[in-house]
Motif scaffolding. Structure first.
Motif, PDB file in Angstrom:
ATOM      1  N   LYS A  56       0.840  -1.208   0.000  1.00  0.00           N
ATOM      2  CA  LYS A  56       0.000   0.000   0.000  1.00  0.00           C
ATOM      3  C   LYS A  56       0.872   1.254   0.000  1.00  0.00           C
ATOM      4  N   GLU A  57       1.937   1.236   0.766  1.00  0.00           N
ATOM      5  CA  GLU A  57       2.836   2.394   0.839  1.00  0.00           C
ATOM      6  C   GLU A  57       3.535   2.626  -0.507  1.00  0.00           C
ATOM      7  N   ILE A  58       3.982   1.563  -1.138  1.00  0.00           N
ATOM      8  CA  ILE A  58       4.595   1.661  -2.462  1.00  0.00           C
ATOM      9  C   ILE A  58       3.600   2.285  -3.441  1.00  0.00           C
ATOM     10  N   SER A  59       2.388   1.775  -3.425  1.00  0.00           N
ATOM     11  CA  SER A  59       1.338   2.274  -4.306  1.00  0.00           C
ATOM     12  C   SER A  59       1.053   3.754  -4.049  1.00  0.00           C
ATOM     13  N   LYS A  60       0.958   4.115  -2.793  1.00  0.00           N
ATOM     14  CA  LYS A  60       0.680   5.510  -2.404  1.00  0.00           C
ATOM     15  C   LYS A  60       1.769   6.455  -2.924  1.00  0.00           C
ATOM     16  N   VAL A  61       3.013   6.078  -2.735  1.00  0.00           N
ATOM     17  CA  VAL A  61       4.138   6.912  -3.176  1.00  0.00           C
ATOM     18  C   VAL A  61       4.168   7.006  -4.701  1.00  0.00           C
ATOM     19  N   PHE A  62       3.955   5.882  -5.372  1.00  0.00           N
ATOM     20  CA  PHE A  62       3.967   5.846  -6.835  1.00  0.00           C
ATOM     21  C   PHE A  62       2.872   6.750  -7.403  1.00  0.00           C
ATOM     22  N   ILE A  63       1.660   6.598  -6.920  1.00  0.00           N
ATOM     23  CA  ILE A  63       0.527   7.381  -7.421  1.00  0.00           C
ATOM     24  C   ILE A  63       0.705   8.860  -7.116  1.00  0.00           C
ATOM     25  N   ALA A  64       1.217   9.186  -5.946  1.00  0.00           N
ATOM     26  CA  ALA A  64       1.468  10.590  -5.602  1.00  0.00           C
ATOM     27  C   ALA A  64       2.476  11.210  -6.572  1.00  0.00           C
ATOM     28  N   ALA A  65       3.499  10.452  -6.955  1.00  0.00           N
ATOM     29  CA  ALA A  65       4.505  10.951  -7.902  1.00  0.00           C
ATOM     30  C   ALA A  65       3.882  11.203  -9.273  1.00  0.00           C
ATOM     31  N   VAL A  66       3.007  10.302  -9.712  1.00  0.00           N
ATOM     32  CA  VAL A  66       2.335  10.467 -11.007  1.00  0.00           C
ATOM     33  C   VAL A  66       1.426  11.693 -10.967  1.00  0.00           C
ATOM     34  N   GLN A 100      10.347 -11.140 -10.830  1.00  0.00           N
ATOM     35  CA  GLN A 100      10.181 -12.509 -10.357  1.00  0.00           C
ATOM     36  C   GLN A 100      10.288 -12.619  -8.840  1.00  0.00           C
ATOM     37  N   HIS A 101      10.022 -11.523  -8.162  1.00  0.00           N
ATOM     38  CA  HIS A 101      10.007 -11.526  -6.704  1.00  0.00           C
ATOM     39  C   HIS A 101       8.730 -12.203  -6.228  1.00  0.00           C
ATOM     40  N   GLU A 102       8.810 -12.898  -5.129  1.00  0.00           N
ATOM     41  CA  GLU A 102       7.637 -13.624  -4.639  1.00  0.00           C
ATOM     42  C   GLU A 102       6.471 -12.701  -4.293  1.00  0.00           C
ATOM     43  N   GLU A 103       6.726 -11.436  -4.047  1.00  0.00           N
ATOM     44  CA  GLU A 103       5.666 -10.487  -3.712  1.00  0.00           C
ATOM     45  C   GLU A 103       5.332  -9.540  -4.874  1.00  0.00           C
ATOM     46  N   ALA A 104       5.862  -9.802  -6.059  1.00  0.00           N
ATOM     47  CA  ALA A 104       5.618  -8.928  -7.209  1.00  0.00           C
ATOM     48  C   ALA A 104       4.128  -8.843  -7.535  1.00  0.00           C
ATOM     49  N   LYS A 105       3.422  -9.954  -7.449  1.00  0.00           N
ATOM     50  CA  LYS A 105       1.993  -9.952  -7.747  1.00  0.00           C
ATOM     51  C   LYS A 105       1.228  -9.122  -6.719  1.00  0.00           C
ATOM     52  N   LEU A 106       1.597  -9.201  -5.457  1.00  0.00           N
ATOM     53  CA  LEU A 106       0.950  -8.380  -4.428  1.00  0.00           C
ATOM     54  C   LEU A 106       1.169  -6.891  -4.715  1.00  0.00           C
ATOM     55  N   ILE A 107       2.372  -6.529  -5.105  1.00  0.00           N
ATOM     56  CA  ILE A 107       2.661  -5.136  -5.450  1.00  0.00           C
ATOM     57  C   ILE A 107       1.800  -4.711  -6.637  1.00  0.00           C
ATOM     58  N   ALA A 108       1.783  -5.517  -7.681  1.00  0.00           N
ATOM     59  CA  ALA A 108       1.013  -5.188  -8.889  1.00  0.00           C
ATOM     60  C   ALA A 108      -0.482  -5.137  -8.590  1.00  0.00           C
ATOM     61  N   ASP A 109      -0.998  -6.096  -7.829  1.00  0.00           N
ATOM     62  CA  ASP A 109      -2.426  -6.092  -7.474  1.00  0.00           C
ATOM     63  C   ASP A 109      -2.805  -4.832  -6.706  1.00  0.00           C
ATOM     64  N   THR A 110      -1.999  -4.478  -5.740  1.00  0.00           N
ATOM     65  CA  THR A 110      -2.275  -3.299  -4.910  1.00  0.00           C
ATOM     66  C   THR A 110      -2.192  -2.030  -5.739  1.00  0.00           C
ATOM     67  N   LEU A 111      -1.152  -1.908  -6.533  1.00  0.00           N
ATOM     68  CA  LEU A 111      -0.998  -0.728  -7.377  1.00  0.00           C
ATOM     69  C   LEU A 111      -2.140  -0.623  -8.380  1.00  0.00           C
ATOM     70  N   CYS A 112      -2.536  -1.732  -8.973  1.00  0.00           N
ATOM     71  CA  CYS A 112      -3.624  -1.730  -9.950  1.00  0.00           C
ATOM     72  C   CYS A 112      -4.941  -1.274  -9.310  1.00  0.00           C
ATOM     73  N   GLU A 113      -5.236  -1.807  -8.145  1.00  0.00           N
ATOM     74  CA  GLU A 113      -6.467  -1.420  -7.450  1.00  0.00           C
ATOM     75  C   GLU A 113      -6.438   0.058  -7.060  1.00  0.00           C
ATOM     76  N   ASP A 114      -5.344   0.492  -6.468  1.00  0.00           N
ATOM     77  CA  ASP A 114      -5.234   1.890  -6.042  1.00  0.00           C
ATOM     78  C   ASP A 114      -5.225   2.841  -7.236  1.00  0.00           C
ATOM     79  N   TRP A 115      -4.621   2.422  -8.336  1.00  0.00           N
ATOM     80  CA  TRP A 115      -4.609   3.225  -9.566  1.00  0.00           C
ATOM     81  C   TRP A 115      -6.039   3.490 -10.010  1.00  0.00           C
ATOM     82  N   GLY A 116      -6.836   2.444 -10.058  1.00  0.00           N
ATOM     83  CA  GLY A 116      -8.234   2.565 -10.475  1.00  0.00           C
ATOM     84  C   GLY A 116      -9.052   3.452  -9.558  1.00  0.00           C
ATOM     85  N   ASN A 117      -8.724   3.449  -8.287  1.00  0.00           N
ATOM     86  CA  ASN A 117      -9.436   4.279  -7.314  1.00  0.00           C
ATOM     87  C   ASN A 117      -8.925   5.715  -7.272  1.00  0.00           C
ATOM     88  N   SER A 118      -7.767   5.965  -7.835  1.00  0.00           N
ATOM     89  CA  SER A 118      -7.132   7.281  -7.737  1.00  0.00           C
ATOM     90  C   SER A 118      -7.317   8.162  -8.960  1.00  0.00           C
TER      91      SER A 118
END
Length: 144
Positions: A56-66, A100-118
């Motif tokens: 969530k924090e990664i997503s928040k920072v990314f979206i704020a930068a955009v 290929q990080h084990e949490e890459a999908k979690l990052i992408a899922d969270t960013l995708c959801e937050d992107w759509g809401n933002s």
């Protein structure tokens, strides 16, 4: 965290223009060579036990930068938002998954959801690089 991540959109226009299979492959290679450190920085933050919180924090920072880069008077022009959405689908999400990080999908899922809401009209999905690459004949979905 993710200092100047908005620079990944610097070449967005040319990278989306009439993309063909070979050009997409070359674009992705160049994109990853220049910006992969951001995607590995994202995965480095996932070393905590609170993975959902960090995603969530990664997503928040990314979206704020955009938003900081592309918003004018609190809004992003429709054609720019459309390009941002396509760029996310074609380059950003696949690049995250390509770590290929084990949490890459979690990052992408969270960013995708937050992107759509933002962003307005930005309920998008994503897939991996191979799926997009293999969807080209010579041109993406026969378009362009």
């Amino acid at each position: 965290m993710l200092d100047r991540v908005e620079t990944i959109f610097d070449h967005m226009g040319p990278m989306l223009k009439k993309v063909k299979k070979k050009q997409y492959e070359e674009n992705m290679k160049a994109f990853r060579e220049e910006y992969n450190h951001y995607f590995f920085e994202m995965t480095d933050y996932m070393k905590t036990e609170k993975k959902e919180v960090m995603a969530k924090e990664i997503s928040k920072v990314f979206i704020a930068a955009v938003k900081e880069r592309f918003e004018k008077k609190g809004k992003i022009k429709g054609y720019i938002q459309m390009d941002l959405n396509f760029f996310m689908i074609y380059y950003v999400f696949p690049a995250i998954l390509m770590t290929q990080h084990e949490e890459a999908k979690l990052i992408a899922d969270t960013l995708c959801e937050d992107w759509g809401n933002s962003f307005k009209d930005s309920k998008i999905g994503y897939t991996d690089y191979d799926t997009i690459y293999n969807s080209f004949k010579e041109k993406i979905f026969g378009l362009f």
